[in-house]
Write a protein that holds these residues in place. Structure first.
Motif, PDB file in Angstrom:
ATOM      1  N   ALA A  64       0.891  -1.304  -0.019  1.00  0.00           N
ATOM      2  CA  ALA A  64       0.176  -0.165  -0.056  1.00  0.00           C
ATOM      3  C   ALA A  64       0.859   1.385  -0.289  1.00  0.00           C
ATOM      4  N   TYR A  65       0.313   2.323  -0.412  1.00  0.00           N
ATOM      5  CA  TYR A  65       1.061   3.646  -0.580  1.00  0.00           C
ATOM      6  C   TYR A  65       0.187   4.513   0.291  1.00  0.00           C
ATOM      7  N   ALA A  66       0.906   4.800   1.653  1.00  0.00           N
ATOM      8  CA  ALA A  66       0.047   5.647   2.515  1.00  0.00           C
ATOM      9  C   ALA A  66       0.998   6.664   3.195  1.00  0.00           C
ATOM     10  N   PRO A  67       1.221   7.782   2.438  1.00  0.00           N
ATOM     11  CA  PRO A  67       2.253   9.042   2.971  1.00  0.00           C
ATOM     12  C   PRO A  67       1.788   9.236   4.500  1.00  0.00           C
ATOM     13  N   ILE A  68       2.925   9.394   5.121  1.00  0.00           N
ATOM     14  CA  ILE A  68       2.794   9.996   6.659  1.00  0.00           C
ATOM     15  C   ILE A  68       2.371  11.504   6.354  1.00  0.00           C
ATOM     16  N   GLU A  69       1.354  11.786   7.184  1.00  0.00           N
ATOM     17  CA  GLU A  69       0.688  12.828   7.334  1.00  0.00           C
ATOM     18  C   GLU A  69       1.705  13.864   8.307  1.00  0.00           C
ATOM     19  N   GLU A  70       1.899  14.918   8.092  1.00  0.00           N
ATOM     20  CA  GLU A  70       2.674  15.611   9.201  1.00  0.00           C
ATOM     21  C   GLU A  70       2.026  16.795   9.603  1.00  0.00           C
TER      22      GLU A  70
END
Length: 152
Positions: A146-152
């Motif tokens: 899966a592609y799940a960018p870390i939200e900052e």
């Protein structure tokens, strides 16, 4: 002389790999109830990518496979994957690719129907392979990325 050079190269390679492993920023997730004897994680985050271990259609917290064949197993497998993804802040809509293993290719239609229903229109890339056997006597196993960018 060749053995000494090869040994030296292997030692340097092992040290470099160990250092690279220590410096990587990875997060490990294990679902509750995953047996202690299972030497793997449910999900590993490496940057924005999530690598989901092969999941079976087992009842959560047990090693019992759901009854009813490939369709119900696939439904439970996808629910188990969804639970694992949630640990890393993701869901099934974040899947990029899945690999499906079937012990009987005649189960393809039942697996495919349950898989599509679980994904509700989302269509990640997929490979389906027929194999001889799976752990715990399962008929279906699914591994995903899966592609799940870390939200900052």
């Amino acid at each position: 002389m060749k053995k000494l050079i090869l040994s030296s190269l292997l030692a340097v390679s092992a040290i470099a790999c160990a250092h690279a492993q220590e410096s990587r920023d990875m997060e490990i997730y294990r679902v509750e109830g995953l047996p202690d004897w299972a030497p793997f994680s449910s999900v590993v985050r490496a940057g924005d990518m999530l690598y989901v271990s092969g999941h079976l259609g087992r009842h959560p917290g047990t090693t019992e496979i759901v009854e009813g064949g490939a369709g119900p197993e696939t439904t439970q497998t996808m629910a188990n994957i969804e639970t694992s993804l949630a640990l890393a802040g993701a869901d099934l809509s974040d899947l990029v690719t899945c690999t499906v293993y079937l012990t009987d290719m005649a189960d393809y239609p039942a697996m495919n129907e349950a898989y599509a229903a679980a994904l509700n229109g989302h269509q990640p890339a997929r490979v389906t392979a027929g194999i001889q056997a799976l752990a715990l006597g399962a008929r279906v196993e699914i591994a995903c990325v899966a592609y799940a960018p870390i939200e900052e």
